[in-house]
Structure formats: C-alpha cells, structure tokens
Design an enzyme around this catalytic site. Structure first.
Site, PDB file in Angstrom:
ATOM      1  N   HIS A 145      14.586   2.648   3.153  1.00 14.11           N
ATOM      2  CA  HIS A 145      13.955   1.568   2.399  1.00 14.11           C
ATOM      3  C   HIS A 145      14.982   0.483   2.088  1.00 14.11           C
ATOM      4  CE1 HIS A 145      10.176   0.455   0.487  1.00 14.11           C
ATOM      5  NE2 HIS A 145      10.880  -0.083  -0.490  1.00 14.11           N
ATOM      6  N   GLU A 178      11.549  -3.208   5.379  1.00 14.12           N
ATOM      7  CA  GLU A 178      11.044  -4.574   5.515  1.00 14.12           C
ATOM      8  C   GLU A 178      12.180  -5.530   5.864  1.00 14.12           C
ATOM      9  OE1 GLU A 178       9.036  -5.686   1.925  1.00 14.12           O
ATOM     10  OE2 GLU A 178       7.154  -4.731   2.508  1.00 14.12           O
ATOM     11  N   TYR A 239      -0.116  -7.170   1.160  1.00 16.32           N
ATOM     12  CA  TYR A 239      -0.533  -7.205  -0.242  1.00 16.32           C
ATOM     13  C   TYR A 239      -1.750  -8.117  -0.267  1.00 16.32           C
ATOM     14  CZ  TYR A 239       3.482  -4.514  -1.632  1.00 16.32           C
ATOM     15  OH  TYR A 239       4.378  -3.478  -1.779  1.00 16.32           O
ATOM     16  N   GLU A 265       2.978   0.443   4.230  1.00 21.14           N
ATOM     17  CA  GLU A 265       2.992   0.010   2.822  1.00 21.14           C
ATOM     18  C   GLU A 265       1.902  -1.024   2.621  1.00 21.14           C
ATOM     19  OE1 GLU A 265       6.850  -0.874   1.062  1.00 21.14           O
ATOM     20  OE2 GLU A 265       5.968  -2.567  -0.029  1.00 21.14           O
ATOM     21  N   ALA A 271       1.996 -10.251  -3.297  1.00 18.64           N
ATOM     22  CA  ALA A 271       3.168  -9.687  -2.631  1.00 18.64           C
ATOM     23  C   ALA A 271       4.317  -9.428  -3.589  1.00 18.64           C
ATOM     24  CB  ALA A 271       3.626 -10.608  -1.513  1.00 18.64           C
ATOM     25  N   TRP A 299       1.417   1.558  -2.043  1.00 16.88           N
ATOM     26  CA  TRP A 299       2.607   1.362  -2.865  1.00 16.88           C
ATOM     27  C   TRP A 299       2.173   1.189  -4.329  1.00 16.88           C
ATOM     28  CZ3 TRP A 299       7.745   1.550  -1.942  1.00 16.88           C
ATOM     29  CH2 TRP A 299       8.608   0.941  -2.857  1.00 16.88           C
ATOM     30  N   LYS A 304       6.935   1.048 -13.522  1.00 13.85           N
ATOM     31  CA  LYS A 304       7.390  -0.268 -13.932  1.00 13.85           C
ATOM     32  C   LYS A 304       6.226  -1.053 -14.538  1.00 13.85           C
ATOM     33  CE  LYS A 304       9.782  -4.335 -12.010  1.00 13.85           C
ATOM     34  NZ  LYS A 304      10.326  -4.948 -10.766  1.00 13.85           N
ATOM     35  N   GLU A 306       4.327  -3.512 -13.994  1.00 16.32           N
ATOM     36  CA  GLU A 306       3.811  -4.411 -12.979  1.00 16.32           C
ATOM     37  C   GLU A 306       2.571  -3.759 -12.377  1.00 16.32           C
ATOM     38  OE1 GLU A 306       6.675  -4.976  -9.864  1.00 16.32           O
ATOM     39  OE2 GLU A 306       6.605  -2.879  -9.230  1.00 16.32           O
TER      40      GLU A 306
END
Length: 339
Positions: A145, A178, A239, A265, A271, A299, A304, A306
C-alpha cells in the site's frame, strides 16, 4: 557363583517385565491415537487463474469476489487481528480480504511506524490477517500500500511473501496500491521486475498490477499491457461521488481491448474519503460491477473521523460490532456483501 546366577536371573526377569510393560503402554498409546477423532482436512478454496478478462476457478467457471480492505496498518494496527478478520468473513460474508500494508512515502504523517520504518510491526499485522483469512477459507490480497516506487524494498518483500505462501491458493499479490504521478512506463517497468521476483518462486498466484493516477488510467495499461506473463489483472479504484460514468466507460473500453480488471479499492463518497455518501452513484457502480462480473474490495477498516472509515472512534477492535459502532458506510458495505 550360584548367588551371582540367581541375581542375573532376577535382573533379566525384571528387564523382561519392564519391556512388556513398555510394550503394553506403547500399544495403548497407539490405540488411543487411532481412536481419537481426526479433524477432516479443510476443503481448500479453488485455485484461481485469469482467462481473457475473467477471474476463473479450477472448475472453469468465472469467480467474482467481494470483500473489504483494511486501512493502513501503522495507523490502525488494533484492527489487524484474526478475530476481526473472521467476523468480516463469517458475519458480513466477505469472500476476499485486502491486507493493506502501509508502506507510505518518507517524511509525511503516515510514515510513522510504516513498513519501511518498522517492518516487524508490519509483518506482525499482515500475518495475523492473512493467516486468519486462509484459516477461514477466504481469499486474501497482500497489498503493497504505497503511492510511490520503492522497488528494492518491494522485490525483497514480495520474495519473502512468495516463499511463505507458495502454493497457497487463497493468496493474491497487489504490487502497487495507487501510483499517483508516475507514468505507465515507470509503473510497468517496476511491476515487471516485481512479477519476475514472485514468479521465480510462485508461478501461479494471481497478481494485481496498479495503474497511474490513483488507479484510474486503465486505458494506458490497455494500450501497452505487460506481456509474456499469466494470471495478471489490473486494478481500478473508484470513489463514487467523485468518479462518474466516465470512469466506468473508460474501464469498459479497457476490458473490451482485453485488459482484466479487479476493483481492489472502492467507496461511495468523495475521493478524499470524506463528504457524504452518494447513494445513487454507489448503487450505479454496484450494478455495473455486478453486470460485468468484477471483483471488489470496499475501503476501509479504520475508525478515523471521516466518511470512509467504517467504524466509529473507540469501536471494538475484534468484530461483533453493535449498530452504534458502525458508520452508515459500513452498513452499506455489509448490505452489499450479504446480498
């Protein structure tokens, strides 16, 4: 002299008795071992391979895997345990687990305790999740990752992984999470070297290859794919609130040209990982992936503050989450998996 002969005879009788006793004990142990129930060998998962643009099982039928992705291990190591992994598989119905080993880039906030800084922590987290997925008959992606190239470290890492998991049909390898600003020429050259290192040990495992621009530029890989290697797929990430129909259309064109795609993902918000979930856009992607038989991982397993973090801060680390511990995004992912 007579007394000596008598003593020898007594000693021989004692030795014979001891041998007989040991023989009886050995037979008893053998009998016990024979009558103790032996657990039947687990039915292993099918070994996967790539035919055309499809992921296929040993029976020749297409395979579609749906699952979840753990967040960067160095930030959320507490979730990287066998209990949480088992819960995703057994309760949510995840068929594939993506173990996102946080490699990270130097000097940013995510570098602290990353794999490059603390490999022992990384491997401890990784093996806990990978081995749990295997034990619970799910597939698992070992994900390097990173957003940057660390070629020598990646070759060393994947060599170690290929040795450890050689021949294990559950395991897939994702070479580069990514790539952001690297060109396809750079990513391709890096990928070919890492593939060569893996294939020197593990000739058959499915390998996932990243593409530039956060795994959206599948068209550049379709125009110049890696050749001479089998069982490769290319990753596309989306996303839904940011990446509209244009990315689905681009991916359709890449697949038409023969590029195998794995959505390693994805999520329903922007995003950035934050902002509201665009439910209509998420459903559009789900329907599209289902229609095309694309595998996906959502994902992420993290807490967190978010939108894309599935769990609220302070949620249990080991599964069995209450509804209050799950964010709306987690419930949407769970719903999609249970279907």
């Amino acid at each position: 002299m007579k007394a000596i002969r008598i003593l020898i005879a007594i000693m021989m009788m004692a030795a014979t008795t001891a041998c007989m006793a040991q023989g009886k004990m050995a037979k008893a142990r053998k009998a016990a071992a024979t009558t103790t129930q032996v657990e039947p060998a687990k039915q292993p998962v099918q070994r996967l391979h790539v035919e055309g643009t499809k992921l296929v099982g040993e029976d020749g039928e297409p395979v579609v895997l749906q699952g979840i992705s753990y967040g960067w291990h160095q930030i959320w190591p507490r979730f990287w345990n066998k209990e949480s992994c088992r819960y995703f598989i057994k309760d949510w119905g995840a068929q594939v687990i993506r173990a996102s080993l946080g490699v990270s880039r130097p000097f940013n906030e995510e570098m602290h305790n990353s794999y490059l800084q603390d490999p022992a922590l990384g491997l401890r987290c990784l093996f806990e999740v990978v081995d749990a997925a295997i034990e619970n008959d799910a597939y698992v992606i070992i994900d390097w990752h990173s957003h940057d190239v660390f070629e020598d470290d990646a070759i060393k890492f994947f060599t170690q992984m290929a040795i450890k998991y050689k021949g294990v049909p559950n395991v897939m390898y994702e070479l580069f999470n990514e790539p952001d600003y690297e060109s396809w020429e750079e990513v391709k050259m890096y990928s070919e070297k890492v593939i060569k290192a893996i294939r020197a040990i593990e000739p058959d495992a499915v390998i996932l290859v990243g593409v530039p621009h956060w795994d959206q530029d599948v068209h550049v890989a379709a125009a110049d794919p890696i050749r001479g290697e089998k069982n490769l797929m290319y990753t596309m990430h989306f996303y839904a609130a940011t990446h509209g129909a244009w990315l689905r259309e681009r991916t359709d064109e890449a697949m038409k040209s023969g590029l195998p795609i794995f959505v390693s993902e994805c999520a329903g918000m922007e995003a950035s990982g934050d902002g509201p979930v665009d439910l209509d856009a998420w459903k559009a992607y789900l329907e599209w992936m289902d229609a095309r038989g694309l595998s996906w991982c959502a994902w992420s397993v993290s807490d967190k503050v978010e939108t894309c973090s599935m769990l609220v801060p302070g949620a249990s680390a080991t599964g069995n989450w209450t509804e209050d511990e799950l964010k709306p995004w987690a419930k949407l992912v769970r719903e999609a998996l249970k279907k």
